[in-house]
Design an enzyme around this catalytic site. Sequence first.
Site, short mmCIF file in Angstrom:
data_model
loop_
_atom_site.label_atom_id
_atom_site.label_comp_id
_atom_site.label_asym_id
_atom_site.label_seq_id
_atom_site.Cartn_x
_atom_site.Cartn_y
_atom_site.Cartn_z
N LYS A 1 0.83 -1.20 0.00
CA LYS A 1 0.00 0.00 0.00
C LYS A 1 0.86 1.25 0.00
O LYS A 1 0.66 2.18 -0.80
CB LYS A 1 -0.92 -0.01 1.23
CG LYS A 1 -1.87 1.16 1.29
CD LYS A 1 -2.76 1.12 2.53
CE LYS A 1 -3.73 -0.04 2.47
NZ LYS A 1 -4.79 0.04 3.50
N ARG B 1 -2.84 2.99 8.93
CA ARG B 1 -3.24 1.74 8.28
C ARG B 1 -2.05 0.83 8.13
O ARG B 1 -0.93 1.27 7.90
CB ARG B 1 -3.77 2.02 6.87
CG ARG B 1 -5.14 2.60 6.79
CD ARG B 1 -5.58 2.59 5.33
NE ARG B 1 -6.97 2.98 5.17
CZ ARG B 1 -7.36 4.23 4.96
NH1 ARG B 1 -6.49 5.23 4.88
NH2 ARG B 1 -8.64 4.50 4.84
N GLY C 1 -8.43 -7.31 4.76
CA GLY C 1 -9.29 -7.63 5.90
C GLY C 1 -8.55 -8.23 7.07
O GLY C 1 -9.15 -8.54 8.10
N MET D 1 -5.61 -6.88 8.56
CA MET D 1 -4.90 -5.97 9.43
C MET D 1 -5.84 -4.86 9.91
O MET D 1 -6.89 -4.64 9.34
CB MET D 1 -3.71 -5.37 8.68
CG MET D 1 -2.76 -6.42 8.15
SD MET D 1 -1.94 -7.38 9.44
CE MET D 1 -1.16 -6.07 10.33
N ARG E 1 -3.93 -0.79 -5.91
CA ARG E 1 -3.08 -1.97 -5.91
C ARG E 1 -3.57 -2.89 -7.02
O ARG E 1 -4.71 -2.75 -7.47
CB ARG E 1 -3.14 -2.70 -4.57
CG ARG E 1 -4.53 -3.13 -4.21
CD ARG E 1 -4.57 -3.80 -2.85
NE ARG E 1 -5.96 -4.09 -2.54
CZ ARG E 1 -6.41 -4.44 -1.33
NH1 ARG E 1 -5.58 -4.50 -0.32
NH2 ARG E 1 -7.68 -4.71 -1.13
N HIS F 1 -16.65 -8.82 3.03
CA HIS F 1 -15.66 -9.80 3.46
C HIS F 1 -15.92 -11.17 2.85
O HIS F 1 -15.02 -11.81 2.29
CB HIS F 1 -15.68 -9.89 4.99
CG HIS F 1 -14.72 -10.89 5.53
ND1 HIS F 1 -15.08 -12.16 5.89
CD2 HIS F 1 -13.39 -10.80 5.76
CE1 HIS F 1 -14.03 -12.82 6.33
NE2 HIS F 1 -12.98 -12.01 6.27
N SER G 1 11.55 -41.44 -9.53
CA SER G 1 10.41 -40.56 -9.28
C SER G 1 10.39 -40.25 -7.79
O SER G 1 10.27 -41.16 -6.96
CB SER G 1 9.11 -41.24 -9.72
OG SER G 1 8.03 -40.38 -9.47
N CYS H 1 6.22 -37.56 -7.96
CA CYS H 1 4.82 -37.99 -8.00
C CYS H 1 4.13 -37.86 -6.65
O CYS H 1 3.08 -38.42 -6.43
CB CYS H 1 4.69 -39.41 -8.56
SG CYS H 1 5.47 -40.66 -7.56
N TYR I 1 9.95 -34.03 -15.22
CA TYR I 1 8.50 -33.87 -15.19
C TYR I 1 7.99 -33.87 -13.75
O TYR I 1 8.70 -34.28 -12.83
CB TYR I 1 7.79 -34.99 -15.98
CG TYR I 1 7.90 -36.35 -15.36
CD1 TYR I 1 6.99 -36.79 -14.39
CD2 TYR I 1 8.92 -37.22 -15.74
CE1 TYR I 1 7.11 -38.03 -13.82
CE2 TYR I 1 9.05 -38.47 -15.16
CZ TYR I 1 8.14 -38.88 -14.20
OH TYR I 1 8.25 -40.12 -13.62
#
Lengths: 876, 876
Positions: free
Chosen positions: A23, A93, A102, A104, A336, A455, A763, A830, A850
């Site tokens: 922020k 803030r 929501g 903080m 943001r 919320h 694997s 896997c 993979y």
Amino acid sequence: MSHKYVYMFKEGDASMRNLLGGKGANLAEMTNMGIPVPNGFIVTTEACTHYNSSGKVLSDDIKKQIDGCIAQLEAGTGKKFGDASNPLLVSVRSGARASMPGMMDTVLNLGISDAAAKALAKSAGESFAYDSYRRFIMMFADVVIGVSKHSFEHSLDEYKEKKGYASDENMTADDWKAIVDIFKKIYRDDQGKDFPTDAKEQLYNAIIAVFESWDNERAFIYRRKHDIPYEWGTAVNVQEMVFGNMGQTSGSGVLFTRDQVTGENRMFGEFLMNAQGEDVVAGVRTANPIEELESKNPKAYKELMDIADRLERHYKFAQDMEMTIENEKLYILQTRDAKSIGPVAMLQICMDMINEGIMTKEEAIKRVDPRSLDQLLHPVFDDAELKAAKQIGKALAASPGAAAGRVYFTAADAAAANERGERVILVRLETSPDDILGMEVSQGILTARGGMTSHAAVVARGYGTPCICGCEDIKFGKNDFTIGGETIKEGDYISLNGSTGIIYKGDIKTVDPEIGGNFATFMSWVDAVPGKMGVRTNADSPKDAAKALEFGAQGIGLTRTEHMFFDADRIPKMRKMILADTEAERRAALDELLPFQKKDFAGIYEVMQDRPVTIRLLDPPLHEFMPTKDEDFASLAKDMGKTPQQVKDRAESLHELNPMMGHRGCRLAVSYPEIAEMQTRAIIEAAIEVKKAKGYDIKPEIMIPLVGDVKETRFVRDIIEKKAAELVAAAGVKLEYLIGTMIEIPRACLIADDIAGVAEFFSFGTNDLTQMTYGLSRDDAGRILKDYIDNNIYEGDPTARLDQTGVGELMKIAIKKGRGKNPKLKIGICGEHGGEPSSIGFCHKVGLDYVSCSPFRVPIARLAAAQSALAGEKFD
Amino acid sequence: MSHKYVYMFKEGDASMRNLLGGKGANLAEMTNMGIPVPNGFIVTTEACTHYNSSGKVLSDDIKKQIDGCIAQLEAGTGKKFGDASNPLLVSVRSGARASMPGMMDTVLNLGISDAAAKALAKSAGESFAYDSYRRFIMMFADVVIGVSKHSFEHSLDEYKEKKGYASDENMTADDWKAIVDIFKKIYRDDQGKDFPTDAKEQLYNAIIAVFESWDNERAFIYRRKHDIPYEWGTAVNVQEMVFGNMGQTSGSGVLFTRDQVTGENRMFGEFLMNAQGEDVVAGVRTANPIEELESKNPKAYKELMDIADRLERHYKFAQDMEMTIENEKLYILQTRDAKSIGPVAMLQICMDMINEGIMTKEEAIKRVDPRSLDQLLHPVFDDAELKAAKQIGKALAASPGAAAGRVYFTAADAAAANERGERVILVRLETSPDDILGMEVSQGILTARGGMTSHAAVVARGYGTPCICGCEDIKFGKNDFTIGGETIKEGDYISLNGSTGIIYKGDIKTVDPEIGGNFATFMSWVDAVPGKMGVRTNADSPKDAAKALEFGAQGIGLTRTEHMFFDADRIPKMRKMILADTEAERRAALDELLPFQKKDFAGIYEVMQDRPVTIRLLDPPLHEFMPTKDEDFASLAKDMGKTPQQVKDRAESLHELNPMMGHRGCRLAVSYPEIAEMQTRAIIEAAIEVKKAKGYDIKPEIMIPLVGDVKETRFVRDIIEKKAAELVAAAGVKLEYLIGTMIEIPRACLIADDIAGVAEFFSFGTNDLTQMTYGLSRDDAGRILKDYIDNNIYEGDPTARLDQTGVGELMKIAIKKGRGKNPKLKIGICGEHGGEPSSIGFCHKVGLDYVSCSPFRVPIARLAAAQSALAGEKFD
């Protein structure tokens, strides 16, 4: 010179997000862009870390730097902080590195006191002044001091009731003054001292409260969910107050620069005149669509549209903004990158922005959260059942998707029902951060109050959970609710369509969604990313395999052969095999199992055609197949010509103290080579038959689980090779196959060079590898993980997200040793981690060929793999 | 040129032991020393490995090399192999790298046939010729072909009975001829074909049989016991026969150059005239002491003494020799370093040989097997009870030490009784290799037949098991035996003094031995070896600590605090603590436990004085402390003011699926910091009090178990430091202490650098580390290990002998990382491996500072550590 802990907005920019928080960095950036932002400064995340690591004390040095910035604000405005005649009021803030909506706490109107209120009343009206004052007292007391806001709210409600007021709008200046007195008394009664009037003291304590809120339970839950490290800390933004509640020429709004639900390129937002921003978000009054601002204040509207466009092009993404109009003048309080955008909208925004020249395909691929794709793949309502279903209500379609389940009215009840295995719909008046744990486990969420930015809506979209909001027709009873003339009791089924906002009675069947359109286009880009790891699936049946193919799997990385034995017609044979007293009996039982196993494999080969199929030999401890019910023992005993007690005794003898580390995996093949022989026969014969019948180039990959020793691996390999050679010779067709191993025992990693001498592929089974490396049984970890997370030792469950430090180190050792011995060694993963984006990133960096994951995670894995390839990082 | 697989004796020497086997290398060495050894050749261990790895086929190349050596023997003797007129006969004996007495098979008189026997009868007499022939038929049939020797022996007994012969000495030439015919018929009946007459075929098959005997069960058991790798294989010695059974001018003998029992410097052996060597070893006839040879053949006796002396000086150790006298000429058939020498004798031999200038102190230290010291430390009979005990017999004191137990008559019964937890005395007519498993578990062994070199005596000495041999007074009944007028039934107690040969009725109490004399001298040399690791002990009580000090421990490496809670007066309090519902209840229960714990620690400090004491915080899963009996639940419930069911339910909730990987170790301290606080308090307060009272420089080492994460370690460290600081400040004395960790989770090794940042010492817990690294629970490993050892995958149990490849690799990683972060980090080991010599060798090489083991293993560890230091090997 002392370290710089506090920055004026003009001293920062967007690149300083780690230091200034998201922020703050954006406020600084906007300030320097010339966007109308109320002036202010940022206490950095380093100050938060300093606070946390130095006994939770805000150092004098930091206080001094804060004072210096306040002086600059005073100089710019001519107002004075804590002054009785021309008071400077500020907001305080939180602003963490990653947005935590929501989570903080915020304090507005700080700097007000009896004297300041009087001054304010002079300049801006009494009603406004005392309304602001009572807001501040409550917020400060609640957030900074920890006095429950309930008593404040209660006394206000009582006051209004006594006066016969319908809403806050009926309150007069005198009423607010009276309320201020009541609130101060509540504070005094609770704290035993007067409400603090020193502005600096208020400010320091508010900043400390923000730092402390980083430590609250909601923040922990959110961080856990979003993998945000505790160490990051939060920054604090202190900013001159601008007032949306200074009458009808003022107002506040929140907006998204694109439609949050569809992704359409249209401003999407809500505003309320004469209101502070919190009023809009809380959904206390029903807000107006942002378009209506054009008629109320065309100049501000035009300016807002222009700013939105500038910000989108600047940040290259849809923006989530907060604005306030104070006496007709527009201020931007925050911008943001829009978060909590469902994947449908996300893909649409990306497509549009690419067309608009705002972003590139590569940027789009980097931008989409792989986890969010999950939502696209989940079922929608079955058309036929939907037509027959009774519609009982309609409200805001706050988060898309279809959900059905039993109704529960509290987060705790929802969580409990979920633990019992029920599908749950959480129905609430409105939700708050305290409901997070219940929301997390719900299939769907329905609220009676709150809008599209409430919320419930924000959180549900973040989770990809279908949600319908603001259903004001709902009347709650003691343990039920009524809507559309129907009373729904706790435990009754309802169904929600989060894409249309329609609520149905009963449990509507869901069906798989069509995969196409933007998704297909996007995924085609994803797959085209060069250097991307392959993505396979874990599938134990032709049905799973087909589903995974649809989702883009390139092969099967894991077929668990044991799951095939749990069907009602197979389990008795499996049990006979296990309980056999002699090898001959066991072989006879295995002969009965062979046709089933063969048929399963043939079915999988037919679906996968030329694609690789990795089949793992029997893995779990045998007692997992044992009956638990007496009647099952009885029928088994009869079948085997034994007494039930004999069978029970034999089953009991399989009991192990630590089955996780017991007689399972390849250890079964060592003790009972005939099991591995049968499985090899099923794998090879099925491959030969399907190859003959269909002509596919089938090349099975036979995987040996739980190896930890090279001789052990060779022993099992020999069994497979011998049997396979026999079968291939007998069939007279050419059939190639690979033999590889799971790497899931720490020792396997340490001797991976030796194992690579007798394995064609590895694997990683990181589920077991994680448990053994941690010495932590997942089945028993519940209590332990809770205590570890509560005590801030672990950030989360290492079986969910790969531990790159410890388990990852073992993987690196295994890969280095394995490829050192056999440079062509194919290596995959896997375990559960194969479908978890941060873990996939690690797999890319260590050079896996993979990943393999469950079918529904395949698109997630494809995207995560593409993102990893684009990031281009590799360990050496 | 082909690889050389066969060596003539003259081609080899003692250094070629790995290739030629121990026996072969020594035969070659002696040949080249000019010692009278019958000529021969050696088929190498490489030939064995080649045979095993090429489908169990003796290659043509190897056969050709064998044929060439046979031709050389023929040339040297003028005899011809397989010839009808002047046959060359040979012996075929196994000879592995490490001696494996009684484990491998031997064939004598090979080359004989009907025709050869006839020729032999002409030159050496008919009786001798056919006696030799029948011996060969039986041996060959038994060892090479696998026809049970029982039918041969039975038919010979029958024949003698029919003839009324008392012994073999009554047998005439015709009798032996008849026996040869009977034996050939038995062979034909069993095999369906005639006994083979081709000498070459006999020889190849005999060599193959030796190779195969490397694979027999007895060999496996022996290798497992002695840590001999399967891969080594065995060589085969083929040697010209010389005959001790050629009448009264011939004979055979076995001898040790020193007294096997006392170590005294006197020749110790037995011989028989007109006998082959096997007759002496088997104890079939009672042999004569070697001294008596002097009167029978003074020249041979003198020559033998001279040779023995030469060999001792040559090999620098006592020798175990076999000799044969053929027609008055002495031949040495074998020499090897004497094995199976008990530690008492071993130390005496070393002392004497050092005095005689044969060996150095360093050579003595290298020579003594650390494991053998164990025997010196074991109990002897309690004097008072011994005086009251009834002596029921006396025979040969074959292996020293005192033992008492219940009598069993078969190896299987002994093993079963041992499994039931009984102490066992195995009583046998004589033992054979088939009895090994029963002998292994017995407290003592008693045989009715056989001498000091009988199987029972040799094996018992090797095991350090007390043994009395050749007790011919024993009369066996159906399930009992009678001696000295007493009938001892199966299951009755007897006691054996293996040092005196006296057998007692009943169960005599044993007491700890005095440690002194040669042992003390020797151990003082051991401790003087420079660069030797420290040796600490694992001790949970002042008594254990005192015992360990006596055995030379330099400190305590592990005090398990949990063992202290199992006493009857403590366990109820422990249970209350565990079952407490609130922290307050738990703290109250802990307060009750504190005084006990403190007293334990104070007692240990008082014993250990200034020496280091490492105390581990509570480690086991809490359910281990729970009652199992209903009455215990009831009394606990009463004590806690709850119902038994409530207590049971709570205990049940502690159940874990894999407790080994569950809520234990430092995880308990995370969940219940108050436990760690109480233990810290006990450790520190006791140290302060003893320090104040006695003035010792106490510096406790507090050890955190089961760490796997740096934040977790820091969390527990903080608890300890905070509490300790409070106590030290309050006491007003200076007290230093260390905080360290067990390293027993694989992840701890992988992040050891981080952990070294918050730990002052590491102690490897290789019990758990091995289990987790292998993914193998020791509690469940029984069946698995059996299958793995039977299938030649594991050589033994990795929890008994450290796995240097896998677990060792993790240890290296941990040491490198840990010392990399903190070069002063003190590192030890406190698992079972800390007292196992080969594991200690590894610990030295990786640079540990100390090992810690149970008190009785301390001397073993001291010696093993000294040997490691002398070997001087270190990993880089």
